[in-house]
Every structure is written in structure tokens, then in C-alpha cells.
Design an enzyme around this catalytic site. Structure first.
Site, PDB file in Angstrom:
ATOM      1  N   LYS A  15       2.221  17.335  -1.840  1.00  0.00           N
ATOM      2  CA  LYS A  15       1.242  16.827  -2.765  1.00  0.00           C
ATOM      3  C   LYS A  15       0.059  18.136  -2.656  1.00  0.00           C
ATOM      4  CE  LYS A  15      -1.980  13.044  -3.185  1.00  0.00           C
ATOM      5  NZ  LYS A  15      -2.231  11.675  -2.327  1.00  0.00           N
ATOM      6  N   SER A  35      -2.666   8.005  -5.564  1.00  0.00           N
ATOM      7  CA  SER A  35      -2.734   9.295  -6.017  1.00  0.00           C
ATOM      8  C   SER A  35      -1.790  10.174  -6.012  1.00  0.00           C
ATOM      9  CB  SER A  35      -4.157  10.033  -5.497  1.00  0.00           C
ATOM     10  OG  SER A  35      -3.672  10.010  -3.950  1.00  0.00           O
ATOM     11  N   SER A  72      -2.266   5.350  -1.344  1.00  0.00           N
ATOM     12  CA  SER A  72      -1.944   6.678  -2.434  1.00  0.00           C
ATOM     13  C   SER A  72      -0.466   7.152  -2.096  1.00  0.00           C
ATOM     14  CB  SER A  72      -2.981   7.986  -2.092  1.00  0.00           C
ATOM     15  OG  SER A  72      -4.152   7.533  -2.838  1.00  0.00           O
TER      16      SER A  72
END
Lengths: 479, 482
Positions: free
Chosen positions: B74, B149, B173
Site C-alpha cells: 500500500k 482505504s 481499511s
């Protein structure tokens, strides 16, 4: 002027003498090239986290003990949020709710009277980067970012600028002796902000205070406070009101200059630093730090007095940390400490001052110093001898005996030889001898001088003195 | 086109060990899949670096199960010499000089970083639509959001671009996009995984965790990234094999269901599917009870106060001075701050910074933040109390399945309400995993297994049991690519 009372509070920032910075492994140092003692943490890069320097916490505990503070045994750090280019993360990690120490005091002495200056709290925090402003650009040196600071805040309990000065001197002495900070105001390792308000004697309520930022020296603190009080009184006398504000002291013009008003209280949005868990300080840790605290000035003054030093010598020694430390290593030795302090504060101090070095930079060892003190106190070395050999004593790796031999300092200690010398002088100065026998003690000094002169300074004065008195007493008896 | 990346980790490892395939084959396949994908899952593809690393590994001995496996990271996890943007214009030019601790650890295992995945800007969002680099599409239906996210991760695991990814979870997330995309995602116990190098959103809630195709591989990746770090004061001492309970029977297991997790805010399809799982577990010998958790219904406002308060402070460092975006044509320092932060941050991030600053201002810090910390503590204690009687807690991961791209963009509360079932776990610092349990209108449904602190191994045990019982087909490509 005399109708007004002053109320003064002081905030002192000290840079702590730890090896590393407070929240990163970078070296804590002064005077290196700009931006060389830095890493990602000091620069507040994305994703980095603080680590905790235990040495800094120990220094904080030590300061808390010395300043008679209570200690927060469960403490945390807080974030103080504001924007400024020298503040890399946009917040400073400090302590707001649980300062490491609180409710302490420092004792000052004025005209023989002891006063307590109360300390509301002492807390640990990180220093900012150093900015230098040039025409239309600003330069940032992050070497200072993350240097550990101890902020020491007094209560608004001081009513006289002279007391403020005595407090600062005492604080500096304590922190220096405890090896907590260098306390060099000129290098910024000790910084002082002061605040002061004035009010009419009959008024109870305090008036608005004015803060004076970053005063450059302790003597300037007195000047700045006196001047700021004068300015405030003039305003009240002219029926003007005073707004809360921050000023700086211009020592060339001897006046304070407005920096900013403080009506809108700075909103620092303090909240507990989530990246640092609670720090627990146990009694064992506190006790072990307490045990390691070296002798502090007040205790030293008492000991010096006990050992026979006069107040002037005591204070001179205490004002010179490295000499005092050296001297203190002999407190338990069987030597004449008065002679030792005289040697250190006299010839040795002037030698060191001349070369701008400290005693640690010389070749003077503990053993060498003990021999020197002993030879002076039993009069085997005269003060002139000491002057002759001092440079070699401090600069050469030789023992004292070797130096004395090398320099050809041969005292006449043969009692027959000395006896003859004394006899010669006595017979050549009959008038003085008569004076002495008639009770004029000054004559003895004159005769001594004549003997030393005759020996070209090589006679051992103590022995000469002894022999001379014996011979004169004998004459008196025979008369 | 080869299909080695469709094999499970043990099969791939066997082929590598027998030298039937090389690491380069895996990496080339991953790159090809990513380049042919239209999901917008990646912000940065590390093509050259990955191929170079693969070639180096081709000559090395295969010494662990993760050796040579491509992994996606990420883009809020800092990677040395690889651009790290956190999904923001603010860091679009940021090339870190240091690695996050987790990156060092996966490098030790000789995994190959294939690229940096798309995400909501600074992890603020739950549909991947706040990314400066555009939204990610859900592999099951490209008109739907992938969740967020960590939406880029979930999409790329789901569509089999790479088998492993590291995400971050502040309020859900990792778990919410895993639920939306039919993958497995775990948020470890707070402190399990070092946060050093994770670009902070809310420091007291953030946690890095593994995102994978299945439960076993998830535990394997967690094994690799758990290590006490000297760089993170909140990281805990840890040394265990998280796969060790996988395959054990669940008979006699005591499971609690917080009543909040079966309330009527949850879609009927999801509740029905969840109840089927409950029946299955009872049938297999687990005992199930319904429990109350104090303050759990207040978790969204509590989360907003704590997360946004901390975020407003954490994001103050982006000032245009030392790195990142800096506005041009500025008059003075205030102008630099104002323009840099106005232009560099997106709308959602700015909104959250403003709300967070307000919540910490003056008296508000006591009224809101410090009170929220107290209530949060009470909620955590209530959770911990339940673990005296129950081994695990379970519930659905989300209230809905993946929804349409561009829907509800005007509702600033939407992204928080999406996380209403995942937030309580972060607030209590607990470990929790989302895993797929079925479908509603061809979109995956996820369920959540919550453990007591440090009890990830037990979560994996129950998760793998359910996974095996259901044996779902979780490949969104269906027969299309055959």
C-alpha cells in the site's frame, strides 16, 4: 516608583548533556557543520516515529531531585501543535499534563537571609531547528532539532530583579555541578524568558504581564526587568493600560521592544502523544540516580569551610567547575587543603587562564599535585620555587622529584651549613639582633631576609626560621 | 500467458524448489497481469526493480515459503527509492531514503515488491474515491467500489494480480475492502506490527496487516512481518507461528456475537448469510451466545474525534519546506503554508484536518478528545471482559456489499458509517480478520472474526475452518480468462 510592587516569573530552557537526541539516535552536539547531525526522525519525515532516550529521562530525574521537585512516576508526553519552519513535524513533543517534576524550589541567599524561589514545574521536550534569517531568505539547521531540553518554570513569586539574578546564578551552578547542562547562555544551552507585571502597593489583583523573550545574559535579565518595570510604571502613571504582550530587550538602547501582542491566546491544541507510551519511573531508578549525584555547591561550601578555606577561596573554587572538581578529588587525602586551594587558585589558575585551557588539559596528575602540596606545606619548596617549576609540572610527563632535580632546585637543608649561615648573618647585624632582643619582632623578618639573600634563595626557609629563633633565644638567655 | 500465480503458495514453492520455474517467471507474470489490468489498482509499478531483484533471486537457494513471491505494498508504507505517495498530490514527488520496518522484514524473506497500490488519500476514505490517482474498480463488478482505504490491495489480490499485499487499517481499511472484494484481510493486535514507516493517519489506531487470497497465506505473511522493533515504542514482543492452529477442530469453541452486529442497519442478504454461518458453527460443535459491548453504538463519533484529532496533528508536517509538494509564487511563510496545503491536499483530507483541529482546540480537547479516550477505554474493557467467557467474537464485516462508484459522494459521513462494524476493533486495539462467506447479487459478503489481544492464531483457526467448509469460488475472473 516606590509605590509599585513587581511580580516576576522566570522560564529557563536548558539543553541537556546527553550523548544522543531525545527522540532519535542522532548525536546531540554543538558547533558541527549545519545539517550533519540529523536523520529522518529529526527532519519529521513521513512515517517515522520517536524513540525514547533513557539517558535524557535520567537527567530529568536528576534535575527534579536537585530542584526539590515531586516526581511524576507515571508520566507521558504531549504534542504542542503549531506551524513554524523550524518545527519539522508541525508539533513539538513536550510534557504538559505530567511534567517530570513539579512543586520544587531553589534556595537563594541574600544579605545572609535564605529565600525560596518556588518552581511550579520542570518538563522535558525537544528543541527546534535553528533558523538564520538573511535579507529575504531563511536558512534552517536541523542539528538542533530534537536536542533534549529541560524547561524550568518558576511561580510568579519573585518581587525583585536581583532575586531573579541570584536564582539564575544558583540554578546555573546546580545544573553545571550535577552535569545536567553546560549552561552556556552564549551558545544557547541556557536560555531565559522572564515575565513581569507591576501594581500599586494597595492593589491585590495582579495586572497584565509582559513577557521578555530570550534574554542574552544573567546580568541583562536584571537590566531588562528593571527597565520593563520602569516602562510599565510610566504607562500606569500616564493612565495608559497595558495589553498582554511579548517584548525583547535591546541592551544597547537599554529598552524593551514590542514583538507581538498576545490577546488571542495561542491555541497549541495539546493532546497526549500517542506514539510514546506512558513512562513509569520506579523508586529504585530514582534512588540510584540520587546516589550518583555529585557534591553540590552548598554542600561543598560547608565542607570547604570545615577544611579551613576562607569564603573567598571557597567561592572562587566553586565558580570554576573544573578546578573545583579537581580539588574535590583530594577532600579525603591527608594533605593541607588550604595550601592546595591556594596553589590551584593562584599560580595554576593564572597559568590556565593565560592559555585558556582547563586543568584536564594539563599533565598534572593527582600524585604529582599531592607531592607539590606536601613540599610547599612543609616548606621544602618556596613560592619562588613553585613559580620556577610550575610550567614543567603542568606540561611535562615527569614526576615532581624529577622536575626539581632537572631544574636544579636544591634547597640547602644541611643543618650545619644553615647554622653557619645564620651565625654569619647574626654577627654581621648586631643592631638588628639587639632590636629583636628588645622586643622588636620586625627585626626577625629582616634577619630572615638577610639569610635567604646570603644563600641566594636556596636556604630552606622553615629550617632557617627554626635555627634563627633557637640561636636568638639562646642569646636572650645568656644576656 | 502462464498461470503460476493462480497456484497456492505451497505449490509455487515446490515449483521454485524443483527449479521448474524461476522467480523471474513469477515476476514477469505479475507484471503482465498488472499491465493488462484496468482496475487502477497500482500507483507505481516497480517493473525494473522487481525484474532485477528476481534475477538476483534466480541464483539463490529457496529458503522459505515466501521466497521470490511478488507482493504489493500500500502506498502509505514507505519504500526506499520507490516513490511513496499515500495517494496524495502532496507526496507525488516523494522518494524516501528509508524503508518501513515491514519492508525490511519482507526483504529478509526475499519477497519481491512489485509495486505500490492505490488507496484513499492518506488512508482517509472507505471507497478508494479520495485518491489523487483516481478510483479503483471492484474486480467483481467494475461499476462498483472496491472499498477502502486499501482498495488497490483488495482489488489486486482479488483479481489475482499478485497473491500478497500489505495494507493498513485505522478504522477498517484492510477488512472492509477485503469484504467488498472477496479476499482475506487481517488487522493485527495494536502493537503487533511495527508502524515505523507507515505514514501516520491516527497513531493510536493505525496498524499494518496482511491481505491475501486465503487464510493460511494470511497467517504466513503475518509470520513474516511480526517482530518487535526498536523504532516503534508501541510495538510489542512477539515470536510465534500464526499458522499453528490451522486445521484444528472447532468443537467446544465458545463464540460470542455482539448484538450490535446483527442490528437492522445491516443488509438482509448479509444477515442471512451470516446466520447460515452461525448455524454451521453450532452444527460443528461450537456454542454461540449474543453479548452486549458497552458504548459500541457510539463508536463512530468516538472514532471521528480520536482519528481526526490525531490526523490533524500527524498531517501538519506536510508544509512544503523539506519534502513533498510546495506551492509556487508565494509571498511569505504563511502564504507557503496556505497555498501548499490548499493545493496539495484533497477535499476529504482537508475536511478531516479542519474537523480534527477544531476538536483539539482550546477547551474542546477535554470535552471531546480526552473524554473519547476515556469512553474508548471503557469500551475496550467491555470487550476484554467478554473474552473471559468467549474464545472469539464474530459478526459481519460491513453493513452492505460493494456499492456504485460515485454514489453518496456528497455525504461526508458515508465513509465513516461504512466502517461502523470495523471501527470498534481498532478502538479496542484487538485483532480481527475479514473473510468471504458468500455473495449477494454476485458481490462478495465478508464476515469478521475478532480475537482477544495477541490471539491471531485462534482467529486463523476459526477462519480456515469456515473457509474449508464453504469452499467458495473466489476468483472474479470466472471463466472469462480461460
Amino acid at each position: 516608583m516606590n509605590n509599585y510592587l513587581k511580580t516576576i516569573g522566570l522560564e529557563v530552557h536548558l539543553e541537556l548533556k546527553s550523548k544522543n537526541k531525545i527522540f532519535s539516535s542522532s548525536i546531540n552536539g554543538f558547533g558541527s557543520s549545519a545539517n550533519t547531525l540529523i536523520n529522518e526522525i529529526d527532519l519529521g519525515y513521513p512515517g517515522v516515529l520517536p524513540i525514547m532516550n533513557e539517558e535524557v529521562i535520567n537527567l530529568g530525574i536528576k534535575a527534579a531531585i536537585i530542584l526539590n521537585c515531586k516526581i511524576n512516576k507515571k508520566m507521558h508526553f504531549d504534542r504542542k501543535n503549531y506551524f513554524y519552519p523550524d518545527l519539522p513535524k508541525g508539533y513539538q513533543i513536550t510534557q504538559s499534563r505530567t511534567p517530570i517534576g513539579y512543586d520544587g524550589y531553589v534556595e537563594i541567599e541574600r544579605d545572609g537571609e535564605v529565600k525560596r524561589i518556588e518552581i511550579s514545574d520542570i518538563h522535558l521536550e525537544e528543541d527546534t531547528a535553528k533558523s538564520t534569517h538573511r535579507q529575504n531568505e531563511s536558512l534552517l539547521d536541523f542539528n538542533r532539532a530534537g536536542v533534549p531540553l529541560l524547561e524550568i518554570v518558576t511561580k510568579a513569586c519573585i518581587d525583585d530583579p536581583i532575586d531573579a539574578k541570584l536564582y539564575l546564578e544558583k540554578l546555573k551552578e546546580l545544573m553545571l555541578y550535577a552535569d545536567i547542562s553546560d549552561c552556556k547562555m552564549e551558545e544557547g544551552s541556557m536560555r531565559c524568558d522572564a515575565n513581569i507585571s507591576v501594581r500599586k502597593k494597595e492593589q491585590d489583583k495582579l495586572n497584565e504581564k509582559i513577557e521578555i523573550k530570550n534574554i542574552g545574559s544573567i546580568s541583562n535579565v536584571v537590566l531588562a526587568l528593571e527597565q520593563c518595570a520602569k516602562e510599565q510604571i510610566e504607562m500606569y502613571e500616564n493612565n495608559e493600560s497595558i495589553r498582554a504582550q511579548t517584548r525583547r530587550f535591546d541592551d544597547k538602547l537599554n529598552k524593551t521592544v514590542l514583538m507581538r501582542y498576545k490577546e488571542t491566546v495561542n491555541d497549541y491544541r495539546y493532546f497526549p502523544e500517542p506514539d510514546i507510551p506512558y513512562v513509569y519511573l520506579d523508586d529504585e531508578r530514582i534512588e540510584s540516580i540520587k546516589k550518583d549525584i555529585p557534591l553540590l555547591p552548598d554542600e561543598l561550601r560547608r565542607i570547604y569551610h570545615e577544611k579551613g578555606l576562607n569564603d573567598i577561596s571557597s567561592n572562587k573554587l566553586i565558580n570554576n567547575l573544573s578546578l573545583s572538581k579537581f580539588f574535590n578529588s583530594f577532600l579525603d587525602e591527608e594533605i593541607d587543603l588550604v595550601t592546595a586551594s591556594n596553589l590551584l587558585l593562584g599560580d595554576i589558575a593564572s597559568y590556565l587562564n593565560k592559555l585558556e585551557i582547563t586543568i584536564a588539559d594539563t599533565k598534572l596528575t593527582k600524585d604529582k599535585f599531592i607531592s607539590l602540596v606536601n613540599k610547599v606545606s612543609d616548606n621544602s619548596l618556596t613560592s619562588r620555587n613553585v613559580k620556577d617549576i610550575l610550567e614543567d609540572v603542568l606540561e611535562k610527563d615527569l614526576s615532581l622529584e624529577e622536575i626539581i632535580k632537572e631544574k636544579g632546585i636544591a634547597n640547602i637543608t644541611d643543618s650545619n651549613e644553615l647554622s653557619d649561615l645564620v651565625d654569619q648573618v647574626i654577627s654581621a647585624n648586631e643592631a638588628s639582633v639587639t632590636d629583636y632582643l628588645n622586643g622588636h619582632d620586625r627585626a626577625l623578618k629582616y634577619l630572615m631576609g638577610q639569610i635567604m639573600k646570603a644563600s641566594q634563595g636556596k636556604a630552606n626557609p622553615a629550617m632557617v626560621n627554626k635555627i634563627l629563633i633557637e640561636k636568638l633565644q639562646l642569646k636572650k638567655k645568656n644576656n | 500467458m502462464s498461470k503460476y500465480l493462480d497456484l497456492n503458495i505451497k505449490e509455487i514453492n515446490e515449483l521454485l524448489k524443483k527449479k521448474e520455474i524461476k522467480v523471474s517467471d513469477l515476476v514477469k507474470e505479475a507484471i503482465e497481469r498488472i499491465e493488462n489490468s484496468d482496475l487502477n489498482a497500482f500507483i507505481t509499478l516497480c517493473k525494473e526493480e522487481a525484474l532485477k531483484k528476481a534475477e538476483e533471486l534466480d541464483d539463490k537457494e529457496v529458503d522459505n515459503l515466501l521466497f521470490g513471491i511478488p507482493i504489493a505494498i500500500k502506498d502509505n508504507i514507505v519504500t526506499k527509492n520507490i516513490k511513496t505517495t499515500a495517494g496524495s498530490l502532496m507526496l507525488n514527488n516523494f522518494n524516501p531514503t528509508y524503508n518501513a520496518d515491514v519492508v525490511e522484514l519482507i526483504n529478509e524473506k526475499n519477497m519481491v515488491i512489485i509495486g505500490k497500490t492505490n488507496m484513499d488519500e492518506f488512508a482517509m476514505g472507505s471507497s478508494n474515491q479520495t485518491s489523487y490517482f483516481g478510483p479503483v474498480k471492484n474486480p467483481w463488478n467494475k461499476t462498483k467500489v472496491p472499498g477502502g482505504s486499501s482498495g488497490g490491495n483488495a482489488a489486486c489480490i482479488s483479481s489475482r494480480l499478485v497473491p500478497f499485499a500489505l495494507g493498513s487499517d485505522t478504522g477498517g481499511s484492510i477488512r472492509q475492502p477485503s469484504a467488498f472484494c472477496g479476499t482475506v484481510g487481517l488487522k493485527p493486535t495494536y502493537g503487533r506490527v511495527s508502524r515505523y514507516g507507515l505514514i501516520a493517519f491516527a497513531s493510536s489506531l493505525d496498524q499494518i496487516g496482511p491481505m491475501t487470497r486465503n487464510v493460511y497465506e494470511n497467517a504466513l505473511l503475518l509470520n513474516a512481518i511480526c517482530k518487535k522493533s526498536k523504532n516503534d515504542l508501541t510495538s510489542s514482543d512477539t515470536n510465534e507461528d500464526f499458522t499453528r492452529l490451522i486445521g484444528e477442530d472447532i468443537k467446544g469453541m465458545k463464540i460470542g456475537i455482539p448484538k450490535f452486529y446483527i442490528s437492522d442497519v445491516i443488509d438482509k442478504d448479509i444477515l442471512d448469510k451470516f446466520k447460515e454461518i452461525v448455524s454451521l458453527l453450532e452444527e460443528k460443535g461450537a456454542t454461540i451466545d449474543y453479548v452486549d459491548i458497552d458504548y459500541i453504538d457510539k463508536c463512530v463519533p468516538l472514532y471521528q474525534i480520536i482519528a481526526l484529532g490525531e490526523a490533524s496533528s500527524n498531517l501538519a508536517r506536510f508544509d512544503g519546506i523539506r519534502y513533498g509538494y510546495a506551492a509556487k509564487d508565494i509571498d511569505n511563510i504563511d502564504d507557503l503554508y496556505y497555498k501548499t496545503r490548499s493545493q496539495g491536499f484533497g477535499e476529504e483530507v482537508k475536511r478531516r484536518i479542519m474537523v480534527g483541529s477544531y476538536l483539539l482546540s482550546g477547551e474542546n480537547v477535554d470535552v471531546y478528545y480526552n473524554n473519547a479516550l476515556r469512553i474508548r477505554n471503557a469500551m475496550r474493557n467491555s470487550f476484554l471482559d467478554k473474552f473471559n467467557s468467549y474464545d472469539l467474537l464474530i459478526g459481519p464485516t460491513t453493513t452492505t456489499v460493494a456499492y456504485d462508484l460515485n454514489s453518496d459522494l456528497d455525504d461526508p459521513n458515508k465513509s465513516f458509517m461504512d466502517d461502523v462494524l470495523t471501527i470498534p476493533v481498532n478502538m479496542a486495539g484487538l485483532p480481527a480478520m475479514s473473510l468471504p462467506i458468500g455473495f449477494s447479487n454476485d458481490l462478495p459478503i465478508g464476515m469478521q472474526i475478532i480475537g482477544k489481544p495477541e490471539d491471531e492464531a485462534l482467529i486463523y483457526k476459526l477462519g480456515s475452518f469456515i473457509e474449508k467448509e464453504l469452499s467458495l469460488d473466489l476468483d472474479p475472473r470466472g471463466d472469462k480468462d480461460e
